[in-house]
Design a protein around this motif. Sequence first.
Motif, PDB file in Angstrom:
ATOM      1  N   SER A 140     -28.496 -29.696  17.120  1.00 56.05           N
ATOM      2  CA  SER A 140     -29.437 -28.885  16.348  1.00 56.05           C
ATOM      3  C   SER A 140     -30.562 -28.404  17.253  1.00 56.05           C
ATOM      4  O   SER A 140     -30.645 -28.773  18.436  1.00 56.05           O
ATOM      5  CB  SER A 140     -30.013 -29.701  15.197  1.00 56.05           C
ATOM      6  OG  SER A 140     -30.809 -30.747  15.724  1.00 56.05           O
ATOM      7  N   GLU A 141     -31.464 -27.601  16.705  1.00 53.53           N
ATOM      8  CA  GLU A 141     -32.612 -27.151  17.492  1.00 53.53           C
ATOM      9  C   GLU A 141     -33.461 -28.340  17.922  1.00 53.53           C
ATOM     10  O   GLU A 141     -33.950 -28.402  19.056  1.00 53.53           O
ATOM     11  CB  GLU A 141     -33.454 -26.164  16.679  1.00 53.53           C
ATOM     12  CG  GLU A 141     -34.591 -25.549  17.460  1.00 53.53           C
ATOM     13  CD  GLU A 141     -35.323 -24.464  16.694  1.00 53.53           C
ATOM     14  OE1 GLU A 141     -36.471 -24.149  17.064  1.00 53.53           O
ATOM     15  OE2 GLU A 141     -34.761 -23.927  15.712  1.00 53.53           O
ATOM     16  N   SER A 142     -33.613 -29.313  17.028  1.00 56.98           N
ATOM     17  CA  SER A 142     -34.342 -30.529  17.372  1.00 56.98           C
ATOM     18  C   SER A 142     -33.637 -31.292  18.486  1.00 56.98           C
ATOM     19  O   SER A 142     -34.267 -31.786  19.425  1.00 56.98           O
ATOM     20  CB  SER A 142     -34.493 -31.421  16.139  1.00 56.98           C
ATOM     21  OG  SER A 142     -35.073 -32.657  16.469  1.00 56.98           O
ATOM     22  N   GLU A 167     -29.206 -22.518   9.764  1.00 52.97           N
ATOM     23  CA  GLU A 167     -29.961 -22.916  10.950  1.00 52.97           C
ATOM     24  C   GLU A 167     -29.077 -22.814  12.193  1.00 52.97           C
ATOM     25  O   GLU A 167     -27.866 -22.994  12.117  1.00 52.97           O
ATOM     26  CB  GLU A 167     -30.472 -24.354  10.802  1.00 52.97           C
ATOM     27  CG  GLU A 167     -31.469 -24.544   9.670  1.00 52.97           C
ATOM     28  CD  GLU A 167     -32.763 -23.786   9.906  1.00 52.97           C
ATOM     29  OE1 GLU A 167     -33.137 -23.606  11.081  1.00 52.97           O
ATOM     30  OE2 GLU A 167     -33.392 -23.372   8.909  1.00 52.97           O
ATOM     31  N   GLU A 188     -23.966 -21.147  13.273  1.00 57.87           N
ATOM     32  CA  GLU A 188     -24.823 -21.328  12.101  1.00 57.87           C
ATOM     33  C   GLU A 188     -24.356 -22.503  11.258  1.00 57.87           C
ATOM     34  O   GLU A 188     -23.164 -22.649  10.982  1.00 57.87           O
ATOM     35  CB  GLU A 188     -24.830 -20.060  11.258  1.00 57.87           C
ATOM     36  CG  GLU A 188     -25.678 -20.187  10.001  1.00 57.87           C
ATOM     37  CD  GLU A 188     -25.505 -19.010   9.074  1.00 57.87           C
ATOM     38  OE1 GLU A 188     -26.254 -18.924   8.091  1.00 57.87           O
ATOM     39  OE2 GLU A 188     -24.626 -18.173   9.329  1.00 57.87           O
ATOM     40  N   ARG A 189     -25.303 -23.308  10.834  1.00 59.29           N
ATOM     41  CA  ARG A 189     -25.014 -24.407   9.915  1.00 59.29           C
ATOM     42  C   ARG A 189     -26.132 -24.472   8.897  1.00 59.29           C
ATOM     43  O   ARG A 189     -27.287 -24.722   9.253  1.00 59.29           O
ATOM     44  CB  ARG A 189     -24.914 -25.738  10.674  1.00 59.29           C
ATOM     45  CG  ARG A 189     -24.688 -26.951   9.759  1.00 59.29           C
ATOM     46  CD  ARG A 189     -24.599 -28.223  10.578  1.00 59.29           C
ATOM     47  NE  ARG A 189     -24.494 -29.404   9.733  1.00 59.29           N
ATOM     48  CZ  ARG A 189     -24.448 -30.654  10.195  1.00 59.29           C
ATOM     49  NH1 ARG A 189     -24.478 -30.872  11.499  1.00 59.29           N
ATOM     50  NH2 ARG A 189     -24.366 -31.666   9.356  1.00 59.29           N
ATOM     51  N   TRP A 192     -27.295 -23.953  15.535  1.00 59.72           N
ATOM     52  CA  TRP A 192     -26.820 -25.125  16.253  1.00 59.72           C
ATOM     53  C   TRP A 192     -26.211 -24.644  17.562  1.00 59.72           C
ATOM     54  O   TRP A 192     -25.652 -23.551  17.627  1.00 59.72           O
ATOM     55  CB  TRP A 192     -25.793 -25.917  15.427  1.00 59.72           C
ATOM     56  CG  TRP A 192     -26.430 -26.730  14.322  1.00 59.72           C
ATOM     57  CD1 TRP A 192     -27.098 -26.260  13.234  1.00 59.72           C
ATOM     58  CD2 TRP A 192     -26.447 -28.156  14.220  1.00 59.72           C
ATOM     59  NE1 TRP A 192     -27.546 -27.290  12.455  1.00 59.72           N
ATOM     60  CE2 TRP A 192     -27.161 -28.477  13.030  1.00 59.72           C
ATOM     61  CE3 TRP A 192     -25.944 -29.193  14.996  1.00 59.72           C
ATOM     62  CZ2 TRP A 192     -27.367 -29.787  12.615  1.00 59.72           C
ATOM     63  CZ3 TRP A 192     -26.151 -30.496  14.590  1.00 59.72           C
ATOM     64  CH2 TRP A 192     -26.857 -30.787  13.415  1.00 59.72           C
ATOM     65  N   ASP A 201     -28.776 -36.773  12.692  1.00 66.82           N
ATOM     66  CA  ASP A 201     -28.984 -35.454  12.118  1.00 66.82           C
ATOM     67  C   ASP A 201     -29.241 -34.383  13.191  1.00 66.82           C
ATOM     68  O   ASP A 201     -29.481 -33.220  12.876  1.00 66.82           O
ATOM     69  CB  ASP A 201     -30.144 -35.473  11.123  1.00 66.82           C
ATOM     70  CG  ASP A 201     -31.473 -35.874  11.760  1.00 66.82           C
ATOM     71  OD1 ASP A 201     -31.459 -36.333  12.930  1.00 66.82           O
ATOM     72  OD2 ASP A 201     -32.506 -35.726  11.095  1.00 66.82           O
ATOM     73  N   GLU A 202     -29.193 -34.787  14.460  1.00 62.75           N
ATOM     74  CA  GLU A 202     -29.399 -33.838  15.552  1.00 62.75           C
ATOM     75  C   GLU A 202     -28.110 -33.509  16.282  1.00 62.75           C
ATOM     76  O   GLU A 202     -28.111 -32.724  17.227  1.00 62.75           O
ATOM     77  CB  GLU A 202     -30.407 -34.414  16.558  1.00 62.75           C
ATOM     78  CG  GLU A 202     -31.809 -34.572  15.974  1.00 62.75           C
ATOM     79  CD  GLU A 202     -32.761 -35.230  16.946  1.00 62.75           C
ATOM     80  OE1 GLU A 202     -33.976 -34.935  16.876  1.00 62.75           O
ATOM     81  OE2 GLU A 202     -32.298 -36.054  17.782  1.00 62.75           O
ATOM     82  N   ARG A 203     -27.002 -34.101  15.851  1.00 61.58           N
ATOM     83  CA  ARG A 203     -25.717 -33.829  16.484  1.00 61.58           C
ATOM     84  C   ARG A 203     -24.646 -33.591  15.435  1.00 61.58           C
ATOM     85  O   ARG A 203     -24.754 -34.058  14.300  1.00 61.58           O
ATOM     86  CB  ARG A 203     -25.315 -34.975  17.404  1.00 61.58           C
ATOM     87  CG  ARG A 203     -25.154 -36.314  16.713  1.00 61.58           C
ATOM     88  CD  ARG A 203     -24.742 -37.386  17.728  1.00 61.58           C
ATOM     89  NE  ARG A 203     -24.412 -38.651  17.075  1.00 61.58           N
ATOM     90  CZ  ARG A 203     -25.226 -39.675  16.968  1.00 61.58           C
ATOM     91  NH1 ARG A 203     -26.454 -39.591  17.476  1.00 61.58           N
ATOM     92  NH2 ARG A 203     -24.833 -40.793  16.371  1.00 61.58           N
ATOM     93  N   THR A 253     -21.890 -30.201  18.885  1.00 64.33           N
ATOM     94  CA  THR A 253     -23.026 -29.296  18.770  1.00 64.33           C
ATOM     95  C   THR A 253     -24.307 -30.109  18.648  1.00 64.33           C
ATOM     96  O   THR A 253     -24.271 -31.296  18.300  1.00 64.33           O
ATOM     97  CB  THR A 253     -22.900 -28.381  17.534  1.00 64.33           C
ATOM     98  OG1 THR A 253     -22.804 -29.200  16.354  1.00 64.33           O
ATOM     99  CG2 THR A 253     -21.668 -27.494  17.630  1.00 64.33           C
ATOM    100  N   MET A 307     -19.572 -24.637   9.597  1.00 59.22           N
ATOM    101  CA  MET A 307     -20.304 -23.804  10.554  1.00 59.22           C
ATOM    102  C   MET A 307     -19.579 -22.473  10.719  1.00 59.22           C
ATOM    103  O   MET A 307     -18.360 -22.390  10.626  1.00 59.22           O
ATOM    104  CB  MET A 307     -20.386 -24.502  11.908  1.00 59.22           C
ATOM    105  CG  MET A 307     -21.279 -25.724  11.913  1.00 59.22           C
ATOM    106  SD  MET A 307     -21.544 -26.324  13.593  1.00 59.22           S
ATOM    107  CE  MET A 307     -22.545 -27.746  13.263  1.00 59.22           C
TER     108      MET A 307
END
Length: 253
Positions: free
Chosen positions: A69-71, A22, A18-19, A24, A49-51, A67, A1
Amino acid sequence: MRGLANFAFEGRLFRVVERDGEPWFIAADVCRALGIQNIAQAIGRLDEDERGVCSTYTPGGNQEVSTVSESGLFCLLLRSRDAVSPGTQPHRFRKWVTGEVLPAIRQSGQYSPAALRHTPVHSDTLHQALEICREIRLTWGRAAARSFWINSGLLDLHNPEASPDDMSDTALLLFLKDKCEITGSHGDFTRSRELLAALFSYIEARDLPRIGLRTASNALRAMSATYREPGTGARFWHHKRSDTGYCGVNLRQ
């Protein structure tokens, strides 16, 4: 990241990294805004996949922080009852992050931290930005605060050539807006020593970075050559009567 970008929500830091192209979000910042006390539990309920984690600077060196994700961000928003209750902080946060942060990230059609870091902050947000800068300095040290200060674009508001290490211009600008009445009248005169004494009291009361007498005096004289009162366009200027001071300015009582 990589590519840390800083936003401000009600005087508190909100960080985006950024990752793989995308955005985060730092989990602690999200949970604090939503009033979530148990951060580990909230993150643990997200899909794998959301953390994630990223490395960030602290006074003790680099440290890994959680962190989402957007989801994952949207999952936390949907699980917060207050996020749909008008008048609450979580509700204001939801409206802010979906109405301002995400559109800003997508402004160029992709996540671009570099573009965000060099977007100048409007003068109306100076108070908020300085509060964030102070919080960063107290939490992560001077190096982190200096990085935020440079990347925020605050210096570009009124003096693009100012040194990134010099916060005197912004402290002075806030002082003029809050404590001075700029009239532009030849009949209004305030002595330099009175302005400087009031400026130092203002800086100390707000825990802004200290500046020396000579630096403050030079900054005040330089500011008088360029400053215009918003709305009226009135200015003040250096003048020497029986005592050195400035015409066109009064201290507010």
